[in-house]
Design an enzyme around this catalytic site. Structure first.
Site, PDB file in Angstrom:
ATOM      1  N   ASP A  93       7.278   4.050  -8.063  1.00  0.00           N
ATOM      2  CA  ASP A  93       7.496   2.732  -7.453  1.00  0.00           C
ATOM      3  C   ASP A  93       6.907   1.602  -8.287  1.00  0.00           C
ATOM      4  OD1 ASP A  93       8.771   3.823  -5.248  1.00  0.00           O
ATOM      5  OD2 ASP A  93       6.934   3.953  -4.052  1.00  0.00           O
ATOM      6  N   ARG A  95      -8.210  -0.653   0.587  1.00  0.00           N
ATOM      7  CA  ARG A  95      -7.302  -1.800   0.410  1.00  0.00           C
ATOM      8  C   ARG A  95      -8.001  -3.141   0.226  1.00  0.00           C
ATOM      9  NH1 ARG A  95      -4.627   2.000  -1.491  1.00  0.00           N
ATOM     10  NH2 ARG A  95      -2.700   2.633  -0.510  1.00  0.00           N
ATOM     11  N   SER A 123       4.417  11.815   0.102  1.00  0.00           N
ATOM     12  CA  SER A 123       3.794  10.567  -0.304  1.00  0.00           C
ATOM     13  C   SER A 123       2.292  10.749  -0.105  1.00  0.00           C
ATOM     14  CB  SER A 123       4.312   9.417   0.546  1.00  0.00           C
ATOM     15  OG  SER A 123       3.441   8.318   0.414  1.00  0.00           O
TER      16      SER A 123
HETATM   17  N1  ARG Z   1      -2.110   6.491   7.558  1.00  0.00           N
HETATM   18  C1  ARG Z   1      -3.163   6.157   6.674  1.00  0.00           C
HETATM   19  C2  ARG Z   1      -3.534   4.721   6.827  1.00  0.00           C
HETATM   20  O1  ARG Z   1      -2.729   3.922   7.253  1.00  0.00           O
HETATM   21  C3  ARG Z   1      -2.871   6.514   5.240  1.00  0.00           C
HETATM   22  C4  ARG Z   1      -1.649   5.955   4.623  1.00  0.00           C
HETATM   23  C5  ARG Z   1      -1.602   6.329   3.174  1.00  0.00           C
HETATM   24  N2  ARG Z   1      -0.322   6.455   2.581  1.00  0.00           N
HETATM   25  C6  ARG Z   1       0.264   7.597   2.135  1.00  0.00           C
HETATM   26  N3  ARG Z   1       1.239   7.465   1.312  1.00  0.00           N
HETATM   27  N4  ARG Z   1      -0.094   8.776   2.506  1.00  0.00           N
HETATM   28  O2  ARG Z   1      -4.637   4.355   6.535  1.00  0.00           O
END
Ligand code: ARG
Length: 402
Positions: A14, A93, A173
């Site tokens: 991506d 993040r 993912s």
């Molecule tokens: N569900 C978790 C969150 O929102 C992890 C998301 C991470 N993404 C992934 N591609 N697994 O914090």
């Protein structure tokens, strides 16, 4: 001259094609930035891939230490779990956003970009964090704009000679950092399907874990882990060491259906060997060193704190307030916790603290009991008074249906 944009770059499909897309479709000079929070990536490979894809510059920010010390350990002290799992992605993040903004300032960029999709939480976290730190910066999310599925992305990469992983693409993912690994998509999208063995990378299957348990002693100082088995360890090494040890014993696997911020329920698998182990240890030490009232309020704050972090509001006054409360509660959360790691389970088997509120002389049923038994009757008399008063006027003995 073209305007500059800082793209948070993981090296995956991506974000690799996003470099070219931002250049061709939006006319930006793209600087790719990898923020290292402990994912297993090779810097040279990423740099050359980014440059071949068309970036004008590449930067690597080494943030492992900052991540653990200033994002993960405060969350550990808060006891932050969202719907039962230790937050990991959500904690990374705000730090990634902060680094993007710092590089944008240094490079005189007018925008930042990321590879999040329109259906996830991470776009919210990054957009909101950048907005809090640098409201003047534009945020571009190519995956929210282009209409390519995975196949067309691969075609786009070939067409533009963008190097992508040649190895068989994972059907999942995956997001990972030092505190945890999360896996979604593929067969996992059917919540009835048991996760296949290949989703796990950090943990042994409990069935294949050693028959002999391992014991580990974690030392805490004011709510933060500082030592393993009596030896002082720096935060990053401590987490890595526990990930390896607990993972070897199958500790840290979770299979959840969770509620995303954007209203979707999603099924995800988590691996957090160090996270699960340290949260259990920290809980145990708080049980020893906090009063009943402190524990009750703190559990509520933990919930609020976790929601806030999950919802992308790290850079908010509400977070600062909760963090201050959490920090205050930790002033006596110092001591040691011993755990047994065995076949997928981390069990606290011992705890001690110089600030312990556990009083043997009060608790014991054996010799040395100092508890004044005669005071129990008076206490219960007063405690039960409102119930007796109410029972006289209203029937309290009725059990529904019985
Ligand atoms: N569900 C978790 C969150 O929102 C992890 C998301 C991470 N993404 C992934 N591609 N697994 O914090």
């Amino acid at each position: 001259m073209a305007e500059k944009i800082i793209l948070a770059y993981s090296g995956g499909l991506d974000t690799s094609i996003a470099i070219r897309w931002l250049k061709e479709e939006r006319g930006y000079d793209v600087v790719a930035l990898t923020v290292d929070v402990g994912m297993d990536r090779d810097r040279e490979t990423l740099q050359s891939r980014a440059m071949t894809a068309g970036a004008v510059g590449y930067q690597w920010a080494d943030c492992q230490e900052t991540f653990i010390r200033h994002f993960v350990f405060p969350a550990l002290a808060a006891g932050a779990r969202y719907q039962g799992y230790p937050l990991a992605t959500a904690l990374s993040r705000p730090l990634i956003a902060r680094e993007m903004v710092a590089v944008a300032r240094a490079e005189g960029a007018t925008a930042v970009a990321h590879g999040c999709t329109a259906k996830g939480n991470d776009q919210v976290r990054l957009d909101v964090s950048v907005g809090a730190l640098a409201p003047d910066l534009k945020v571009v999310a190519p995956l929210r704009e282009w209409e390519m599925d995975r196949e067309s992305e691969i075609a786009y990469a070939h067409e533009h000679s963008i190097p992508i992983e040649v190895t068989k693409a994972s059907p999942y993912s995956i997001d990972e950092n030092l505190w945890g690994r999360s896996i979604e998509c593929g067969v996992l999208e059917d919540p009835w399907q048991e996760p296949p063995a290949d989703v796990y990378a950090w943990t042994k299957s409990p069935a294949e874990a050693p028959d002999e348990p391992a014991y580990v002693e974690i030392g805490f100082e004011k709510g933060a882990p500082v030592s393993v088995d009596g030896k002082e360890v720096d935060p990053v090494s401590l987490v890595k060491q526990l990930n390896a040890l607990a993972g070897e014993h199958g500790v840290g696997r979770l299979d959840r259906v969770e509620d995303r911020l954007v209203g979707i329920k999603s099924r995800e698998i988590y691996e957090a060997p160090a996270g699960i182990t340290l949260l259990a240890a920290h809980d145990a030490l708080e049980a020893l060193t906090l009063s009943k009232d402190q524990r009750r309020l703190k559990a509520r704050i933990a919930q609020e704190y976790a929601e806030l972090v999950y919802n992308g509001l790290w850079f908010s006054a509400h977070h600062k307030d909760l963090e201050a409360y959490v920090r205050a509660t930790q002033r006596h959360v110092t001591g040691e916790v011993r755990l047994r790691l065995h076949k997928g389970v981390a069990t606290v088997v011992g705890r001690k603290s110089p600030k312990s509120l556990y009083d043997f002389a009060l608790a014991t049923y054996d010799k040395g009991d100092e508890f004044d038994r005669t005071s129990a009757v008076g206490f219960i008399d007063i405690w039960g008074l409102p119930v007796r008063v109410q029972a006289k006027a209203q029937d309290l003995g009725e059990v529904d249906g019985a």
